[in-house]
Design a protein around this motif. Sequence first.
Motif, PDB file in Angstrom:
ATOM      1  N   ALA A   1      -8.490  10.974   0.165  1.00  0.00           N
ATOM      2  CA  ALA A   1      -9.158   9.752  -0.134  1.00  0.00           C
ATOM      3  C   ALA A   1      -7.811   8.787   0.322  1.00  0.00           C
ATOM      4  O   ALA A   1      -8.247   7.894   1.291  1.00  0.00           O
ATOM      5  CB  ALA A   1      -8.772   9.405  -1.883  1.00  0.00           C
ATOM      6  N   LYS A   2      -6.188   8.908   0.691  1.00  0.00           N
ATOM      7  CA  LYS A   2      -5.738   8.180   1.299  1.00  0.00           C
ATOM      8  C   LYS A   2      -5.937   7.992   3.288  1.00  0.00           C
ATOM      9  O   LYS A   2      -6.165   7.257   4.246  1.00  0.00           O
ATOM     10  CB  LYS A   2      -4.523   8.658   1.573  1.00  0.00           C
ATOM     11  CG  LYS A   2      -3.239   8.236   2.330  1.00  0.00           C
ATOM     12  CD  LYS A   2      -2.071   8.429   2.183  1.00  0.00           C
ATOM     13  CE  LYS A   2      -1.080   8.294   3.391  1.00  0.00           C
ATOM     14  NZ  LYS A   2       0.694   8.521   3.231  1.00  0.00           N
TER      15      LYS A   2
ATOM     16  N   ALA B   1     -17.622   6.376   6.818  1.00  0.00           N
ATOM     17  CA  ALA B   1     -16.102   7.004   6.776  1.00  0.00           C
ATOM     18  C   ALA B   1     -16.134   8.602   6.141  1.00  0.00           C
ATOM     19  O   ALA B   1     -15.951   9.039   6.996  1.00  0.00           O
ATOM     20  CB  ALA B   1     -16.430   6.755   5.062  1.00  0.00           C
TER      21      ALA B   1
ATOM     22  N   ASP C   1       1.117   3.977  -2.688  1.00  0.00           N
ATOM     23  CA  ASP C   1       0.346   5.707  -2.425  1.00  0.00           C
ATOM     24  C   ASP C   1       1.799   6.673  -3.220  1.00  0.00           C
ATOM     25  O   ASP C   1       2.621   6.660  -2.878  1.00  0.00           O
ATOM     26  CB  ASP C   1       0.471   5.819  -0.916  1.00  0.00           C
ATOM     27  CG  ASP C   1       0.906   6.788  -0.350  1.00  0.00           C
ATOM     28  OD1 ASP C   1      -0.362   7.172  -0.862  1.00  0.00           O
ATOM     29  OD2 ASP C   1       1.135   7.167   0.957  1.00  0.00           O
TER      30      ASP C   1
ATOM     31  N   ALA D   1      -8.605   3.347   7.456  1.00  0.00           N
ATOM     32  CA  ALA D   1      -9.620   2.184   7.759  1.00  0.00           C
ATOM     33  C   ALA D   1      -8.811   0.987   8.051  1.00  0.00           C
ATOM     34  O   ALA D   1      -8.877   0.407   8.600  1.00  0.00           O
ATOM     35  CB  ALA D   1     -10.299   2.156   6.153  1.00  0.00           C
ATOM     36  N   TYR D   2      -7.493   1.538   7.321  1.00  0.00           N
ATOM     37  CA  TYR D   2      -6.302  -0.020   7.498  1.00  0.00           C
ATOM     38  C   TYR D   2      -6.140   0.043   9.213  1.00  0.00           C
ATOM     39  O   TYR D   2      -5.475  -1.109   9.712  1.00  0.00           O
ATOM     40  CB  TYR D   2      -5.658   0.586   7.258  1.00  0.00           C
ATOM     41  CG  TYR D   2      -4.349  -0.741   7.330  1.00  0.00           C
ATOM     42  CD1 TYR D   2      -4.420  -1.523   5.731  1.00  0.00           C
ATOM     43  CD2 TYR D   2      -3.021  -0.707   7.679  1.00  0.00           C
ATOM     44  CE1 TYR D   2      -2.901  -2.159   5.947  1.00  0.00           C
ATOM     45  CE2 TYR D   2      -2.623  -1.331   8.127  1.00  0.00           C
ATOM     46  CZ  TYR D   2      -2.086  -2.484   6.935  1.00  0.00           C
ATOM     47  OH  TYR D   2      -1.138  -3.145   7.144  1.00  0.00           O
TER      48      TYR D   2
ATOM     49  N   CYS E   1      -9.172  11.701  10.573  1.00  0.00           N
ATOM     50  CA  CYS E   1      -8.356  10.080  11.319  1.00  0.00           C
ATOM     51  C   CYS E   1      -7.820   9.217  11.717  1.00  0.00           C
ATOM     52  O   CYS E   1      -7.178   9.611  12.292  1.00  0.00           O
ATOM     53  CB  CYS E   1      -6.470  10.830   9.839  1.00  0.00           C
ATOM     54  SG  CYS E   1      -5.920  12.692  10.376  1.00  0.00           S
TER      55      CYS E   1
ATOM     56  N   ILE F   1      -8.484   8.234   5.099  1.00  0.00           N
ATOM     57  CA  ILE F   1     -10.466   7.119   4.781  1.00  0.00           C
ATOM     58  C   ILE F   1      -9.028   5.715   5.356  1.00  0.00           C
ATOM     59  O   ILE F   1      -9.868   5.158   5.536  1.00  0.00           O
ATOM     60  CB  ILE F   1     -11.213   7.561   3.756  1.00  0.00           C
ATOM     61  CG1 ILE F   1     -12.196   8.467   4.138  1.00  0.00           C
ATOM     62  CG2 ILE F   1     -11.843   5.930   3.804  1.00  0.00           C
ATOM     63  CD1 ILE F   1     -13.323   8.895   3.314  1.00  0.00           C
ATOM     64  N   ALA F   2      -8.416   5.316   3.592  1.00  0.00           N
ATOM     65  CA  ALA F   2      -8.083   4.239   2.927  1.00  0.00           C
ATOM     66  C   ALA F   2      -7.312   3.609   4.795  1.00  0.00           C
ATOM     67  O   ALA F   2      -7.299   3.143   5.655  1.00  0.00           O
ATOM     68  CB  ALA F   2      -7.562   4.132   2.101  1.00  0.00           C
ATOM     69  N   LEU F   3      -6.577   5.214   4.971  1.00  0.00           N
ATOM     70  CA  LEU F   3      -4.913   4.657   5.976  1.00  0.00           C
ATOM     71  C   LEU F   3      -6.402   4.349   7.755  1.00  0.00           C
ATOM     72  O   LEU F   3      -5.575   3.791   8.144  1.00  0.00           O
ATOM     73  CB  LEU F   3      -4.252   5.770   6.074  1.00  0.00           C
ATOM     74  CG  LEU F   3      -3.114   5.823   6.978  1.00  0.00           C
ATOM     75  CD1 LEU F   3      -2.162   4.554   6.468  1.00  0.00           C
ATOM     76  CD2 LEU F   3      -2.728   7.207   7.201  1.00  0.00           C
TER      77      LEU F   3
ATOM     78  N   PHE G   1       1.124   3.882   6.066  1.00  0.00           N
ATOM     79  CA  PHE G   1       0.708   2.389   6.201  1.00  0.00           C
ATOM     80  C   PHE G   1       1.393   1.315   7.249  1.00  0.00           C
ATOM     81  O   PHE G   1       0.216   0.783   7.268  1.00  0.00           O
ATOM     82  CB  PHE G   1      -0.448   1.547   4.808  1.00  0.00           C
ATOM     83  CG  PHE G   1      -1.157   1.904   4.169  1.00  0.00           C
ATOM     84  CD1 PHE G   1      -2.578   1.708   4.319  1.00  0.00           C
ATOM     85  CD2 PHE G   1      -1.001   2.969   3.369  1.00  0.00           C
ATOM     86  CE1 PHE G   1      -3.310   2.222   3.795  1.00  0.00           C
ATOM     87  CE2 PHE G   1      -1.970   3.826   2.839  1.00  0.00           C
ATOM     88  CZ  PHE G   1      -3.349   3.874   3.081  1.00  0.00           C
TER      89      PHE G   1
ATOM     90  N   LEU H   1       0.698  -1.217   0.104  1.00  0.00           N
ATOM     91  CA  LEU H   1      -0.131   0.199   0.244  1.00  0.00           C
ATOM     92  C   LEU H   1       0.610   1.750   0.103  1.00  0.00           C
ATOM     93  O   LEU H   1       0.609   2.120  -0.524  1.00  0.00           O
ATOM     94  CB  LEU H   1      -0.952   0.198   1.242  1.00  0.00           C
ATOM     95  CG  LEU H   1      -2.172  -1.272   1.118  1.00  0.00           C
ATOM     96  CD1 LEU H   1      -2.478  -1.036   2.501  1.00  0.00           C
ATOM     97  CD2 LEU H   1      -2.857  -0.353   0.023  1.00  0.00           C
TER      98      LEU H   1
END
Length: 417
Positions: free
Chosen positions: A324-325, A353, A12, A331-332, A358, A327-329, A401, A8
């Motif tokens: 966008a990052k 989301a 990125d 969630a990770y 964050c 949200i992904a980070l 990540f 990831l």
Amino acid sequence: MTADAAALDAADPLAPFADEFHHPLDAAGRRAVYLCGHSLGLQPRSAARYVEEELAAWRDLAVRGHHEGPRPWIQYHEGLSAPLAALAGAGAAEVVAMNSLTVNLHLMMVSFYRPTAQRPCVLIEKSAFPSDRYAICSQLAFHGFDPASHLIELAPRPGECCLRTEDLIDTIEREGSRLALVLLPGVQYLTGQALDLAAIAAAARAAGAVIGLDLAHAIGNTPLELHDWNVDFAVWCGYKYLNGGPGAIGGCFVHARHGAMPAAPRFAGWWGHDKGSRFMMGPDFEPIPGAQGWQLSNPPVLSAAPLYAALDIFRRADFRRLRAKSIALTAYLRAAIERLVPGGVEILTPRAADAHGCQLSLRVPRGGTRCFERLTAAGIVGDWREPDVLRLAPVPSYNRFADALRAAEALAAALGG
Ligand SMILES: *Cc1c(COP(=O)(O)O)cnc(C)c1O
């Protein structure tokens, strides 16, 4: 999962931005995993250059620095307006970098908390940040109202830790006729919940109340459209997600419909006075149209300089990509905690989301301070809020990540025995 964090990070496009910041070291001399941007953002490497330029201008130009040098001081704050407006979802004239958050909250309440006998109340969330509550209670008392009966605090439902939008809107509708002001956070500092500000602002205005926002934990973190949401005013600080440095200059949003009214009541100072005639030194105050008309003093250049560096990173990274990052980070990190922590741990922050930034807030009811100490010893920098909340914020511009994975592993070990 290790491979997956590495993959990831490799994919990125924002990963290189992490090296544009200074990262503190842990006790072992490794780069710490800094997850405390909700409290104090990291220092951009370019910040020193901006500060040094102003020290050099002061050293070499002295008073001429007001008009000369790379960024003349007379309009120093104005260079911050466009990038702040981009993050706030506002026109450049609707925002101003000035003062600090609590000072700005008072100034905004002077103008926009105009209680009457019929409409005296302020609605806030229960467990609001103490400084906001102190400011609001002192404003109520200043106007002769007893905070005990005129401050309405909405709590989450029993057994829940976050507020429901429908409960906020029901309360606004129910109390509407006596509400002078609804003052809510963009992101709640303790739980990390992001509120549905568009819906809340619409309800407050429909009820005839003023809507003000505290964006301390929201600006630079969650998407904001203050102008289109018809928010009356907002305040923020510069040192959390904006990465402006300790005690950095804060900011304010005043909706254009108020900024266009010179008669709007306010506490005045010379820096809010019409720029064309400010130095005529006349006796009568004539406000600059827009948010700048709420300034009191000339700007603190040395505490504003790092913000130039920080906002330039936002511009280059692009907020939509950062979000966008983010949200992904986030969630990770959540998934890694849920997978790795034996027996699990309660995460107070909503999962959806659009209901968080964050930050993740974890409830650690037993052994919490010991867990926090172990995390710190493992090089994970978060913070602890009594009695039982651990806050961790993976910030998309400088966290990876791999940081989230390392934090979840350390948390599992810290809670494990
Ligand atoms: C960080 C924060 C503050 C800090 O106020 P200052 O005046 O900048 O010291 C105030 N309110 C909230 C909600 C915060 O998160």
